[in-house]
Every structure is written in C-alpha cells, then in structure tokens.
Design a protein around this motif. Sequence first.
Motif, short mmCIF file in Angstrom:
data_model
loop_
_atom_site.label_atom_id
_atom_site.label_comp_id
_atom_site.label_asym_id
_atom_site.label_seq_id
_atom_site.Cartn_x
_atom_site.Cartn_y
_atom_site.Cartn_z
N ARG A 150 3.91 -11.72 3.54
CA ARG A 150 5.57 -11.56 3.52
C ARG A 150 6.04 -10.27 3.44
NH1 ARG A 150 9.58 -10.97 4.66
NH2 ARG A 150 11.68 -11.84 3.89
N TYR A 151 5.19 -9.33 2.99
CA TYR A 151 5.63 -7.83 2.84
C TYR A 151 4.87 -6.90 3.42
CZ TYR A 151 9.33 -10.14 -0.13
OH TYR A 151 10.03 -10.95 -0.75
N PRO A 152 4.39 -7.14 4.61
CA PRO A 152 3.42 -6.24 5.11
C PRO A 152 3.33 -4.61 4.92
CG PRO A 152 4.55 -7.02 6.92
CD PRO A 152 5.12 -7.81 5.67
N MET A 153 4.71 -4.14 5.09
CA MET A 153 4.87 -2.72 4.76
C MET A 153 4.72 -2.33 3.32
SD MET A 153 5.20 -2.10 7.98
CE MET A 153 5.45 -0.46 7.97
N TYR A 154 5.16 -3.10 2.34
CA TYR A 154 5.09 -3.01 0.94
C TYR A 154 3.63 -2.89 0.73
CZ TYR A 154 4.79 -3.42 -3.72
OH TYR A 154 4.57 -3.19 -5.24
N SER A 155 2.73 -3.93 1.00
CA SER A 155 1.41 -4.21 0.84
C SER A 155 0.64 -3.27 1.19
CB SER A 155 1.02 -5.41 1.45
OG SER A 155 1.49 -6.64 1.06
N ASN A 169 -1.55 -0.40 -1.05
CA ASN A 169 -3.07 -0.30 -0.88
C ASN A 169 -3.25 1.09 -0.86
OD1 ASN A 169 -3.78 -3.03 -1.26
ND2 ASN A 169 -3.48 -3.23 1.08
N ILE A 170 -2.48 2.00 -0.17
CA ILE A 170 -2.55 3.34 0.00
C ILE A 170 -2.54 4.09 -1.44
CG2 ILE A 170 -1.35 5.57 0.84
CD1 ILE A 170 -0.70 3.95 3.47
N ILE A 192 1.36 7.56 3.11
CA ILE A 192 2.40 6.23 3.41
C ILE A 192 3.30 6.45 4.48
CG2 ILE A 192 4.55 5.12 1.95
CD1 ILE A 192 2.89 6.11 -0.51
N SER A 193 3.93 7.53 4.78
CA SER A 193 4.73 7.74 5.92
C SER A 193 3.96 7.33 7.10
CB SER A 193 5.31 8.88 5.68
OG SER A 193 6.08 9.17 4.69
N GLY A 194 2.96 7.61 7.28
CA GLY A 194 1.85 7.51 8.57
C GLY A 194 1.64 6.18 8.89
N GLU A 195 1.64 5.41 7.79
CA GLU A 195 0.94 3.74 8.00
C GLU A 195 2.16 2.91 8.06
OE1 GLU A 195 -1.64 2.50 8.16
OE2 GLU A 195 -2.67 4.45 8.39
N THR A 196 3.39 3.51 7.40
CA THR A 196 4.75 2.56 7.61
C THR A 196 5.72 2.94 8.30
OG1 THR A 196 5.58 3.63 5.43
CG2 THR A 196 3.91 1.58 4.92
#
Length: 202
Positions: A126-131, A135-136, A197-201
């Motif tokens: 449901r919340y892929p970006m938050y997840s 994890n990071i 976090i910025s690079g992955e989201t």
Amino acid sequence: EFQKEYFPLLGLGQNNKWFEWLPSLLLMPQVIQSSFIKGDLSFDLIDFFSGIDSGLQLNLLNLFHEFQLNKNKQKEVLHLLQDLLKSKACTAEEFLTHFRLTELKQTRMTPTQKAEKFCQWISEWRYPMYSKAENIFKKWVSEQKISPLLEIQHSPFFELKKYDVRFSFKSPENLEKIIEKLNQLRQGGVEDLEKRISGETE
C-alpha cells in the motif's frame, strides 16, 4: 428491556450496536455470523464484510484464522486492505490470490511471525515509498552500531528532515560515548541517510 433480557441469552451481550449490525449480519454465511457473535472477528469488520460477496468473506475468515490474527491485527489488515482497494492498486480477488500470500502461507514460521510478515507485506504494497524509506532507515541505524542506550526515531512519514533522539546512561563514560556518537552522526551520518532516502524515493 428486550436487549437486557434476551441478548445475553443469545450470546450477544448488551451492545446497542447489534440493532444496526443484525440486518447485515443475517445476510452472511452462518460461519461468519458465528465468528462475529463469538467474538472471533472484530465488529469493525462488519461494514466491510457486508460490502463483499460471501466467497470473499469466507476467504478472509480463513486467512485471519490461518495467521491467528487478533482483533487489533484484524483491524490493521482491514484498514490497509481498504486503502489498497480504494487506491485501485488491486481487487480483493487479486489480493487473496497474490503469489506473495501463497508463499507466506507455505513458509515455516510461527503464526505470530506469519501475522507480522503478513501485515508488513500489505503495508509495503500500500505504501511502497514509505516502506523503502523505512527499510533504508533501519539498515542505516544497524550500520551505525548505535548503543542500545541511544534511540533515534524518524518523523512518522519521513515528512520532516529531522530526527528525535532519546538516550539514557548509567555512568559518565556512557554519556561521553553517546555524545561522541551523536557528533559522528552530525558530521555526516545523517546527511548520508538523507541522500539514501532521497535517491530511493524520488
């Protein structure tokens, strides 16, 4: 008077809500009715169950039993599933037949472990970006080898670029080490975390 005298005899207690729930409940399969009456299913699920067909009701009931979800976990799953369906990320049928769910059922874990993994999987879906950010963050905290006496928390949804720090110490030496670690994090550790976090989201 009717409620006080007869509801307990029927195993319904004295909850006024039963007058609202009964019309919907009577349309559900007998095993679903019994699960609500016995308290195996959270009453928060009644409205949701009344909006899906009996086949899906039974599948969800089996799922809750298989993972031995308590009422709090049932409500957590319900809210996430409702969000999934509203966002049109999937249909109820797609959710119940997803390969990740099949894999989870077949893993050798305790029911409690399966329940936690199950809720985690729905949340990630449901919340892929938050997840990803969560994890990071967990990986970063592990890499820092932070003392158990020091706790770092992010903002609820990573919406703020600041972190709460809590710590305790048993001696001046403990305090000195904690301050030293905080200085290390201030000098580049937190900046590294933000970049990850910025690079992955983005």
